[in-house]
Write a protein that holds these residues in place. Structure first.
Motif, PDB file in Angstrom:
ATOM      1  N   TYR A  88      38.275  43.751  43.658  1.00  0.00           N
ATOM      2  CA  TYR A  88      38.056  43.603  42.414  1.00  0.00           C
ATOM      3  C   TYR A  88      37.969  42.269  42.131  1.00  0.00           C
ATOM      4  O   TYR A  88      36.842  41.955  41.389  1.00  0.00           O
ATOM      5  CB  TYR A  88      39.316  44.164  41.683  1.00  0.00           C
ATOM      6  N   GLN A 127      36.658  56.886  40.309  1.00  0.00           N
ATOM      7  CA  GLN A 127      37.761  56.519  41.016  1.00  0.00           C
ATOM      8  C   GLN A 127      38.625  57.775  41.056  1.00  0.00           C
ATOM      9  O   GLN A 127      39.516  57.859  41.852  1.00  0.00           O
ATOM     10  CB  GLN A 127      38.535  55.455  40.312  1.00  0.00           C
ATOM     11  N   ARG A 140      36.544  49.633  43.205  1.00  0.00           N
ATOM     12  CA  ARG A 140      37.324  48.424  42.580  1.00  0.00           C
ATOM     13  C   ARG A 140      36.155  47.351  42.674  1.00  0.00           C
ATOM     14  O   ARG A 140      36.249  46.614  41.755  1.00  0.00           O
ATOM     15  CB  ARG A 140      38.419  48.156  43.646  1.00  0.00           C
TER      16      ARG A 140
END
Length: 494
Positions: A88, A127, A140
Motif C-alpha cells: 500500500y 479485495q 493493496r
C-alpha cells in the motif's frame, strides 16, 4: 478571541471561549461572505469528509479482517500484515507528488478526486474476491496508488478556499473522519463477523470490503456534482459569478496566491526555503511515532479477547481521537498552536512510557491505549500550519504537502519491518525496540513543530519591519486609507 478577552470573570471567559469555538460564521462577516462559507462547507467539507471516512474505513479494514479470519483462511503466520501495508505505502509514496502537482492545476482539481474515488471503490470490491495472498498484495498496491493524493490534496483544497481560524476549524472537523472511519470499521467487522459469516458462501471479513465499496461509489458520483476544486477551476452549478469573485477577493486579501505556471522553478525555489525541510521532518516523525498506536487489536487478540471485543474495544481510542481532532485543532485557532501540541505530546509520552514498561496492570494498559487518541489533533494542526505559513506560493504549498506524505510514508515501507514486526521476540504488540523509538520520535515531532513556529514568527517579524520601512520611505503612502481586512487574514496562532 474578542469575546474571551472582554469577558469579566471565569464564567464569562468560558462562555466567550465556547462562542469562539462554535462561531463558524462570524456576525461581522458580510451576509454574502457568510453565504459563501456555508456553500463551501456543504460542498467541500461533506464530500471530503465522506471520502476520508471510507479511506480510513478501508485502511482499518485490512487489520480488522486480519484478526477476524483472514489470517487463518490464508495461513498468514509471518509478517504478511506488514507486507500488506508495504504494498500500500509503496504505491502511496510513488504517486503522491505527481498527484499533488496535478491537484494544483485548476482544470483537473475539480475532477481528480471523484475520478480516483470511482476506481478506488472498484479495487475495494476486488479485495472481497481475492483467493490468495498475492492477489491481496496487488489490490493493496492499487488502493494505495488511487488514494495517494486524497489526504494532502484535501488539505490543499481547504487551504485554497479558507485561511486563518476558518482553516483550522474546518481542517479539524474534516480530520475526525479518520478515527470515525476506523471506529466504524470495528463495529462493521464485528457485525459482519456475527451476522454475515457464511452468507453467500463468504466469511465475514470479505463482507467488510463489499460494504466499504457500497459506501464508496455513491460518494464518488456526488463528488462529480458538488466538489468545487479550487477557485480557478470550472465553476460548479451552485456558485454564482459573484461567489467566485468574492472567493478570489478573500484569498487576495489573505495573501494566498492563486496557482501559477508549473515548471522546474517550483522545485528550485521550494528547496531553497526552510519550509519543506522542517515540515517534511515533522511528518516523518509523526508517521514513525504514530505507527503502533492503532494496533490495540493485536494486543487484545494476544490477551484472548473475543473477536467481537477485539473489533469493538479499540473504538474508544477512535472516539477520543475524534474529540481531540476537532477540539484540539479548533483551540489551535484560538490559542498558540504550540501550546496544544505540547499538551498532546505530554499525554502521548505517558502512554508510550506505559508501553515501554509493559508489565503494568491491565486497566492501566487500557488507559494507555486510549490516551493515544489524543494524537488526533497533531496532523490537522500541522497541515493547517503548512497551509498558513506557505500561503504565498500555491505550487510550493502543493509540493510540500505532497513531499510530506511521500517521505513520511516512505518510512512506512521499511520501518515497521524493523521496529514493529508482527511476529518474533520483538514482535507485536510488545515491540521492545519499537515503543522506545516511537517515544523518541514523538518528542522530535514536538521539537520540529516548535522550531517551525519560531522560524515563521521570525520571518513574519522581519517582513513586517521591512514593510514598515518601505512605507516610511514612501511620501504620504503610510497615511493612505487601507482596505478593510477580512477575518480570513488572521495569522496562524503561534
Amino acid at each position: 478571541m474578542t469575546d474571551i478577552k472582554q469577558g469579566r470573570g471565569p464564567e464569562n471567559a468560558f462562555v466567550g471561549l465556547v462562542k469562539e469555538i462554535f462561531n463558524w460564521y462570524p456576525s461581522h462577516y458580510p451576509a454574502a461572505e457568510r453565504k459563501l462559507l456555508f456553500k463551501l462547507d456543504l460542498s467541500i467539507l461533506i464530500f471530503a469528509c465522506l471520502c476520508f471516512f471510507v479511506k480510513f474505513l478501508d485502511q482499518t479494514n485490512i487489520s480488522n479482517a486480519y484478526v477476524s479470519g483472514l489470517k487463518e483462511d490464508f495461513g498468514l503466520y509471518g509478517n504478511e500484515l506488514n507486507y500488506f501495508n508495504v504494498c500500500y505505502y509503496v504505491a502511496y509514496v510513488v504517486f503522491q507528488i505527481p498527484g499533488m502537482l496535478l491537484m494544483s492545476r485548476p482544470k483537473l482539481a475539480r475532477w481528480l478526486l471523484p475520478s480516483l474515488e470511482v476506481l478506488w471503490g472498484l479495487c475495494t470490491f476486488a479485495q472481497s474476491r481475492v483467493t490468495n495472498v498475492q492477489q491481496l498484495y496487488a489490490c493493496r498496491f492499487l488502493v494505495g496508488m488511487l488514494e495517494a493524493p486524497v489526504f494532502a490534496g484535501t488539505h490543499f483544497i481547504l487551504g485554497s478556499w479558507y485561511s486563518g481560524p476558518e482553516l483550522f476549524k474546518r481542517a479539524g472537523t474534516w480530520f475526525i473522519c479518520n478515527p470515525l472511519g476506523s471506529m466504524v470499521s470495528g463495529y462493521l467487522q464485528a457485525a459482519a463477523y456475527t451476522h454475515l459469516s457464511g452468507v453467500g458462501g463468504m466469511p465475514g471479513w470479505r463482507w467488510l470490503f463489499i460494504i466499504d465499496g457500497i459506501f464508496t461509489l455513491p460518494i464518488a458520483l456526488a463528488g462529480f456534482l458538488v466538489f468545487p476544486g479550487i477557485p480557478d477551476s470550472p465553476k460548479p452549478f451552485y456558485f454564482t459569478s459573484d461567489d467566485i469573485a468574492l472567493a478570489k477577493a478573500r484569498l487576495e486579501r489573505a495573501k494566498i496566491r492563486k496557482p501559477g505556471k508549473l515548471g522546474l522553478d517550483v522545485f528550485k525555489r521550494t528547496l531553497e526555503r526552510w519550509h519543506i525541510w522542517v515540515f517534511v521532518f515533522c511528518y516523518i516523525c509523526m508517521i514513525i511515532s504514530g505507527y503502533p498506536d492503532s494496533y490495540m487489536n493485536l494486543w487484545l487478540k494476544e490477551e484472548g479477547f473475543s473477536v467481537s471485543q477485539i473489533n469493538q474495544l479499540p473504538t474508544v481510542t477512535y472516539a477520543i481521537n475524534i474529540v481531540a481532532s476537532w477540539l484540539g485543532t479548533t483551540m489551535a485557532a484560538i490559542y498558540p498552536s504550540w501550546v496544544i501540541y505540547t499538551g498532546a505530546t505530554i499525554c502521548i509520552a505517558f502512554s508510550a512510557l506505559c508501553m515501554i514498561v509493559w508489565n503494568i496492570p491491565k486497566p492501566l494498559k487500557f488507559v494507555a491505549w486510549y490516551v493515544f487518541g489524543v494524537s488526533g489533533c497533531l496532523s490537522p494542526i500541522l497541515y493547517s500550519t503548512v497551509n498558513t505559513v506557505v500561503k504565498g506560493d500555491s505550487e510550493e504549498r502543493a509540493l510540500i504537502l505532497g513531499a510530506m506524505m511521500t517521505f513520511g510514508y516512505s518510512f512506512n515501507i521499511w520501518v515497521p519491518l524493523l521496529l514493529f514486526p508482527t511476529a518474533g521476540p520483538n514482535g507485536a504488540p510488545r515491540w521492545r525496540i519499537g515503543w522506545p523509538v516511537a517515544l523518541a520520535f514523538h518528542v522530535l515531532l514536538w521539537a520540529g513543530f516548535v522550531t517551525a513556529i519560531l522560524i515563521h514568527r521570525r520571518d513574519s517579524k522581519r517582513e513586517s519591519e521591512e514593510n514598515h520601512n518601505e512605507a516610511e520611505e514612501t511620501d504620504g503612502n503610510s497615511s493612505a486609507e487601507e482596505p478593510v481586512l477580512l477575518q480570513t487574514e488572521a495569522p496562524v496562532k503561534d
